[in-house]
Design a protein around this motif. Structure first.
Motif, PDB file in Angstrom:
ATOM      1  N   ALA A  62      61.634  26.944  26.769  1.00  0.00           N
ATOM      2  CA  ALA A  62      60.311  27.501  26.504  1.00  0.00           C
ATOM      3  C   ALA A  62      59.761  28.203  27.740  1.00  0.00           C
ATOM      4  N   THR A  63      59.125  29.362  27.519  1.00  0.00           N
ATOM      5  CA  THR A  63      58.502  30.129  28.595  1.00  0.00           C
ATOM      6  C   THR A  63      57.134  30.620  28.119  1.00  0.00           C
ATOM      7  N   PHE A  64      56.332  31.074  29.078  1.00  0.00           N
ATOM      8  CA  PHE A  64      55.125  31.806  28.724  1.00  0.00           C
ATOM      9  C   PHE A  64      55.493  33.286  28.710  1.00  0.00           C
ATOM     10  N   VAL A  65      55.346  33.940  27.554  1.00  0.00           N
ATOM     11  CA  VAL A  65      55.651  35.366  27.461  1.00  0.00           C
ATOM     12  C   VAL A  65      54.411  36.208  27.695  1.00  0.00           C
ATOM     13  N   ARG A  66      53.263  35.591  27.535  1.00  0.00           N
ATOM     14  CA  ARG A  66      52.005  36.271  27.810  1.00  0.00           C
ATOM     15  C   ARG A  66      51.002  35.210  28.200  1.00  0.00           C
ATOM     16  N   SER A  67      50.407  35.376  29.337  1.00  0.00           N
ATOM     17  CA  SER A  67      49.460  34.378  29.821  1.00  0.00           C
ATOM     18  C   SER A  67      48.145  35.064  30.158  1.00  0.00           C
ATOM     19  N   VAL A  68      47.079  34.503  29.652  1.00  0.00           N
ATOM     20  CA  VAL A  68      45.739  35.005  29.931  1.00  0.00           C
ATOM     21  C   VAL A  68      44.846  33.822  30.259  1.00  0.00           C
ATOM     22  N   GLU A  69      43.655  34.084  30.747  1.00  0.00           N
ATOM     23  CA  GLU A  69      42.750  33.009  31.144  1.00  0.00           C
ATOM     24  C   GLU A  69      42.428  32.063  29.994  1.00  0.00           C
ATOM     25  N   LYS A  70      42.320  32.601  28.791  1.00  0.00           N
ATOM     26  CA  LYS A  70      41.967  31.771  27.635  1.00  0.00           C
ATOM     27  C   LYS A  70      43.194  31.163  26.963  1.00  0.00           C
ATOM     28  N   GLY A  71      44.339  31.240  27.587  1.00  0.00           N
ATOM     29  CA  GLY A  71      45.561  30.681  27.027  1.00  0.00           C
ATOM     30  C   GLY A  71      46.606  31.757  26.855  1.00  0.00           C
ATOM     31  N   TRP A 115      54.441  23.759  36.275  1.00  0.00           N
ATOM     32  CA  TRP A 115      53.479  22.733  36.626  1.00  0.00           C
ATOM     33  C   TRP A 115      53.415  21.622  35.581  1.00  0.00           C
ATOM     34  N   HIS A 116      53.498  21.972  34.314  1.00  0.00           N
ATOM     35  CA  HIS A 116      53.256  20.994  33.251  1.00  0.00           C
ATOM     36  C   HIS A 116      54.516  20.461  32.582  1.00  0.00           C
ATOM     37  N   THR A 117      55.548  21.249  32.479  1.00  0.00           N
ATOM     38  CA  THR A 117      56.706  20.869  31.689  1.00  0.00           C
ATOM     39  C   THR A 117      57.665  19.989  32.475  1.00  0.00           C
ATOM     40  N   VAL A 118      58.028  18.849  31.896  1.00  0.00           N
ATOM     41  CA  VAL A 118      59.032  17.988  32.506  1.00  0.00           C
ATOM     42  C   VAL A 118      60.357  18.740  32.541  1.00  0.00           C
ATOM     43  N   THR A 119      60.750  19.282  31.435  1.00  0.00           N
ATOM     44  CA  THR A 119      61.925  20.138  31.355  1.00  0.00           C
ATOM     45  C   THR A 119      61.619  21.248  30.359  1.00  0.00           C
ATOM     46  N   PRO A 120      61.981  22.470  30.688  1.00  0.00           N
ATOM     47  CA  PRO A 120      61.734  23.551  29.735  1.00  0.00           C
ATOM     48  C   PRO A 120      62.721  23.538  28.570  1.00  0.00           C
ATOM     49  N   PHE A 121      63.827  22.783  28.690  1.00  0.00           N
ATOM     50  CA  PHE A 121      64.875  22.805  27.674  1.00  0.00           C
ATOM     51  C   PHE A 121      64.594  21.848  26.523  1.00  0.00           C
ATOM     52  N   GLY A 154      57.202  31.695  24.398  1.00  0.00           N
ATOM     53  CA  GLY A 154      58.445  32.251  23.870  1.00  0.00           C
ATOM     54  C   GLY A 154      59.494  31.156  23.872  1.00  0.00           C
ATOM     55  N   ILE A 155      60.226  31.036  22.778  1.00  0.00           N
ATOM     56  CA  ILE A 155      61.347  30.099  22.702  1.00  0.00           C
ATOM     57  C   ILE A 155      62.608  30.933  22.830  1.00  0.00           C
ATOM     58  N   VAL A 156      63.371  30.669  23.889  1.00  0.00           N
ATOM     59  CA  VAL A 156      64.539  31.479  24.233  1.00  0.00           C
ATOM     60  C   VAL A 156      65.809  30.729  23.860  1.00  0.00           C
ATOM     61  N   ASP A 157      66.721  31.423  23.196  1.00  0.00           N
ATOM     62  CA  ASP A 157      68.050  30.875  22.917  1.00  0.00           C
ATOM     63  C   ASP A 157      68.834  30.948  24.227  1.00  0.00           C
ATOM     64  N   ALA A 158      69.221  29.800  24.775  1.00  0.00           N
ATOM     65  CA  ALA A 158      69.868  29.752  26.092  1.00  0.00           C
ATOM     66  C   ALA A 158      71.222  30.457  26.107  1.00  0.00           C
ATOM     67  N   ILE A 206      52.775  23.927  28.268  1.00  0.00           N
ATOM     68  CA  ILE A 206      53.877  23.405  27.470  1.00  0.00           C
ATOM     69  C   ILE A 206      54.077  21.975  27.956  1.00  0.00           C
ATOM     70  N   ALA A 207      53.734  20.999  27.111  1.00  0.00           N
ATOM     71  CA  ALA A 207      53.807  19.604  27.539  1.00  0.00           C
ATOM     72  C   ALA A 207      55.191  19.004  27.333  1.00  0.00           C
ATOM     73  N   GLY A 208      56.026  19.637  26.545  1.00  0.00           N
ATOM     74  CA  GLY A 208      57.377  19.129  26.322  1.00  0.00           C
ATOM     75  C   GLY A 208      57.880  19.449  24.928  1.00  0.00           C
ATOM     76  N   TRP A 209      59.003  18.863  24.604  1.00  0.00           N
ATOM     77  CA  TRP A 209      59.659  19.055  23.316  1.00  0.00           C
ATOM     78  C   TRP A 209      59.611  17.760  22.526  1.00  0.00           C
ATOM     79  N   TYR A 210      59.442  17.863  21.211  1.00  0.00           N
ATOM     80  CA  TYR A 210      59.567  16.702  20.326  1.00  0.00           C
ATOM     81  C   TYR A 210      61.016  16.592  19.865  1.00  0.00           C
ATOM     82  N   ASP A 211      61.535  17.706  19.360  1.00  0.00           N
ATOM     83  CA  ASP A 211      62.941  17.850  18.984  1.00  0.00           C
ATOM     84  C   ASP A 211      63.251  19.344  19.054  1.00  0.00           C
ATOM     85  N   ASP A 212      64.370  19.785  18.542  1.00  0.00           N
ATOM     86  CA  ASP A 212      64.725  21.203  18.643  1.00  0.00           C
ATOM     87  C   ASP A 212      63.912  22.111  17.720  1.00  0.00           C
TER      88      ASP A 212
END
Length: 143
Positions: free
Chosen positions: A50-59, A36-42, A63-67, A83-89
């Protein structure tokens, strides 16, 4: 990429497709995408996603995954709402709720160190007249 939902979290799979629509592989057990929020997960280089490895109501926790390996190499936060996006690697932009009325977008290093606030948004509950407003923020770094 997209989540193939259904089943226990450990069996959640993220499918990867090439530009012709052919499925190229799966990542299993690395969390779920914030579609919903990320333009690109990469990341800009394509090395991480980037992924959510654990999600709860309060946030949740990111997880940052090596592709190339499919392994989670960093875990960030515990109260992240998007996750709003990436600044750099080495840095991601995340959205956190500080209270019912305040949302903050932060620049956060993958090393887990302290981030800093980029945008503070104050939410005003209750009826209001419509005025132009910020609905979504997409961060793009050029260059």
């Amino acid at each position: 990429m997209h989540d193939e939902r259904g089943g226990a979290p450990a069996r959640l799979r993220i499918a990867v497709y090439d530009l012709s629509g052919e499925r190229r592989g799966f990542y299993t057990g690395v969390g779920s995408l914030d579609e919903w929020h990320t333009v690109t997960p990469f990341s800009p280089s394509g090395r991480f996603f980037a992924t959510f490895v654990r999600s709860v109501e309060k946030g949740g926790r990111i997880g940052i995954v090596d592709a190339s390996t499919g392994k989670i190499v960093h875990r960030i936060g515990k109260d992240i709402h998007a996750i709003a996006g990436w600044y750099d690697d080495e840095h991601v932009i995340v959205r956190r709720k500080r209270s019912r009325e305040q949302v903050v977008y932060q620049w956060v290093p993958l090393s887990g160190g302290a981030g800093f606030d980029l945008i503070k948004e104050r939410l005003i509950p209750g009826p209001a007249e419509y005025e132009p407003h910020l609905d979504r923020v997409n961060f793009v770094r050029r260059g």
